[in-house]
Scaffold this motif. Structure first.
Motif, PDB file in Angstrom:
ATOM      1  N   ILE A 223       0.810  -1.223   0.000  1.00  0.00           N
ATOM      2  CA  ILE A 223       0.000   0.000   0.000  1.00  0.00           C
ATOM      3  C   ILE A 223       0.845   1.276   0.000  1.00  0.00           C
ATOM      4  O   ILE A 223       0.300   2.377  -0.035  1.00  0.00           O
ATOM      5  CB  ILE A 223      -0.975   0.028   1.198  1.00  0.00           C
ATOM      6  CG1 ILE A 223      -0.218   0.060   2.535  1.00  0.00           C
ATOM      7  CG2 ILE A 223      -1.929  -1.150   1.137  1.00  0.00           C
ATOM      8  CD1 ILE A 223      -1.125   0.138   3.748  1.00  0.00           C
ATOM      9  N   LYS A 224       2.172   1.135  -0.008  1.00  0.00           N
ATOM     10  CA  LYS A 224       3.023   2.315  -0.102  1.00  0.00           C
ATOM     11  C   LYS A 224       2.888   2.943  -1.489  1.00  0.00           C
ATOM     12  O   LYS A 224       2.561   2.266  -2.458  1.00  0.00           O
ATOM     13  CB  LYS A 224       4.487   1.936   0.150  1.00  0.00           C
ATOM     14  CG  LYS A 224       4.799   1.533   1.580  1.00  0.00           C
ATOM     15  CD  LYS A 224       6.268   1.149   1.719  1.00  0.00           C
ATOM     16  CE  LYS A 224       6.607   0.743   3.144  1.00  0.00           C
ATOM     17  NZ  LYS A 224       8.025   0.309   3.270  1.00  0.00           N
ATOM     18  N   ALA A 225       3.183   4.237  -1.562  1.00  0.00           N
ATOM     19  CA  ALA A 225       3.118   4.916  -2.851  1.00  0.00           C
ATOM     20  C   ALA A 225       4.131   4.349  -3.837  1.00  0.00           C
ATOM     21  O   ALA A 225       3.869   4.256  -5.038  1.00  0.00           O
ATOM     22  CB  ALA A 225       3.367   6.410  -2.658  1.00  0.00           C
ATOM     23  N   ASN A 226       5.290   3.932  -3.316  1.00  0.00           N
ATOM     24  CA  ASN A 226       6.337   3.352  -4.160  1.00  0.00           C
ATOM     25  C   ASN A 226       6.865   2.076  -3.509  1.00  0.00           C
ATOM     26  O   ASN A 226       7.943   2.071  -2.895  1.00  0.00           O
ATOM     27  CB  ASN A 226       7.483   4.355  -4.367  1.00  0.00           C
ATOM     28  CG  ASN A 226       7.048   5.575  -5.154  1.00  0.00           C
ATOM     29  OD1 ASN A 226       6.709   5.475  -6.329  1.00  0.00           O
ATOM     30  ND2 ASN A 226       7.054   6.720  -4.489  1.00  0.00           N
ATOM     31  N   PRO A 227       6.120   0.986  -3.621  1.00  0.00           N
ATOM     32  CA  PRO A 227       6.554  -0.260  -2.991  1.00  0.00           C
ATOM     33  C   PRO A 227       7.782  -0.838  -3.687  1.00  0.00           C
ATOM     34  O   PRO A 227       8.080  -0.517  -4.843  1.00  0.00           O
ATOM     35  CB  PRO A 227       5.343  -1.176  -3.181  1.00  0.00           C
ATOM     36  CG  PRO A 227       4.675  -0.657  -4.419  1.00  0.00           C
ATOM     37  CD  PRO A 227       4.858   0.833  -4.357  1.00  0.00           C
ATOM     38  N   LYS A 228       8.484  -1.703  -2.977  1.00  0.00           N
ATOM     39  CA  LYS A 228       9.639  -2.391  -3.551  1.00  0.00           C
ATOM     40  C   LYS A 228       9.180  -3.294  -4.699  1.00  0.00           C
ATOM     41  O   LYS A 228       8.081  -3.840  -4.675  1.00  0.00           O
ATOM     42  CB  LYS A 228      10.333  -3.241  -2.494  1.00  0.00           C
ATOM     43  CG  LYS A 228      10.909  -2.448  -1.333  1.00  0.00           C
ATOM     44  CD  LYS A 228      11.478  -3.387  -0.279  1.00  0.00           C
ATOM     45  CE  LYS A 228      12.048  -2.608   0.902  1.00  0.00           C
ATOM     46  NZ  LYS A 228      12.508  -3.513   1.985  1.00  0.00           N
ATOM     47  N   ALA A 229      10.056  -3.454  -5.686  1.00  0.00           N
ATOM     48  CA  ALA A 229       9.746  -4.379  -6.780  1.00  0.00           C
ATOM     49  C   ALA A 229       9.732  -5.817  -6.275  1.00  0.00           C
ATOM     50  O   ALA A 229       8.912  -6.632  -6.709  1.00  0.00           O
ATOM     51  CB  ALA A 229      10.762  -4.222  -7.912  1.00  0.00           C
TER      52      ALA A 229
END
Length: 267
Positions: A223-229
């Motif tokens: 749910i983060k704006a830029n999650p880890k790949a």
């Protein structure tokens, strides 16, 4: 609709990773849609106010029907040696672990693009290392990882994120299928000298991360704006990540030969 967040999770049978993820997304305020097979009970989902649908991701018609149902309101293991593998079992596993996600994205990608959503693939450390007796499962997860990698690149222009979860040991029902089927080595297997060890492996009780704890770590990242790949989470995932990054690939040959007593086969 723009003020709501939605999660579609496939394979939500009671006690599994999908079930735990559905509960965690629900606790985070998501409107959750969950799938399970037609013979599986759904009370564990409906009692939590999760939308439950009987849908088989290996069936085009089921997936299309699921898409239509969601639009109207707004996802297995096989333990055996590689040489003794029943290819029919592997075909079924790939249908669920690889072709299922492919089918879901193919059908749902217009909704994903419209919502600028996120695809979450539940991978495994088995798709990274040559874990003994798990060649077919390992292969299916490796295929999922690499398909997800390409999907991530191709979906980026549409602001759709793709996250691969590299799961360690998680407390689920994945071993029960092998245990309930009393899976054994074939009579003519070259691995017969390790028959008792194989049966002990089937009935093992590994040290695992509880499914709910695993789900919290996955949802918190997704749910983060830029999650880890790639998110490595679950028991032993960190160890595998370290060893795989800093040791030669043949390190795993030595480790698993020692762990599983494979040198006894030389006799």
């Amino acid at each position: 609709m723009n003020s709501k967040r939605f999660a579609l999770i496939t394979g939500c049978g009671k006690g599994g990773i999908g079930h735990a993820l559905a509960l965690e997304f629900k606790s985070q305020g998501f409107n959750v849609f969950a799938t399970l097979l037609s013979h599986e009970p759904r009370e564990h989902l409906t009692e939590a106010e999760i939308h439950a649908y009987a849908s088989d991701v290996t069936n085009d018609e089921d997936v299309t029907t699921l898409k239509e149902a969601i639009e109207s309101e707004t996802k297995s293991g096989y333990t055996m040696t590689a040489m003794d593998t029943d290819v029919r079992e592997v075909e079924r596993m790939f249908s669920v672990n690889v072709f299922g996600p492919m089918r879901m994205v193919h059908v749902f990608h217009p909704l994903l693009i419209r919502a600028k959503g996120t695809v979450v693939n539940i991978g495994s450390v088995g798709g990274i290392v040559p874990y003994v007796y798990g060649s077919s499962y390992n292969a299916s997860k490796a295929a999922l990882h690499h398909w997800g990698n390409t999907l991530r690149v191709e979906m980026k222009p549409f602001d759709v994120k793709v996250v691969n979860i590299i799961s360690g040991e998680v407390g689920t029902n994945i071993l029960k299928r092998d245990q309930s089927s009393l899976r054994k080595l074939p009579e003519n297997s070259f691995y017969r000298p390790l028959e008792k060890d194989f049966e002990s492996h089937i009935n093992r009780i590994p040290a695992t991360t509880p499914a709910a704890e695993y789900a919290r770590s996955v949802v918190a990242e997704v749910i983060k704006a830029n999650p880890k790949a790639w998110l490595w989470t679950g028991a032993r995932a960190g160890e595998v990540r370290f060893w795989n990054a800093f040791f030669p690939v043949t390190f795993w040959d030595w480790l698993f030969t020692r762990e599983f007593g494979l040198n006894r086969l030389r006799q």
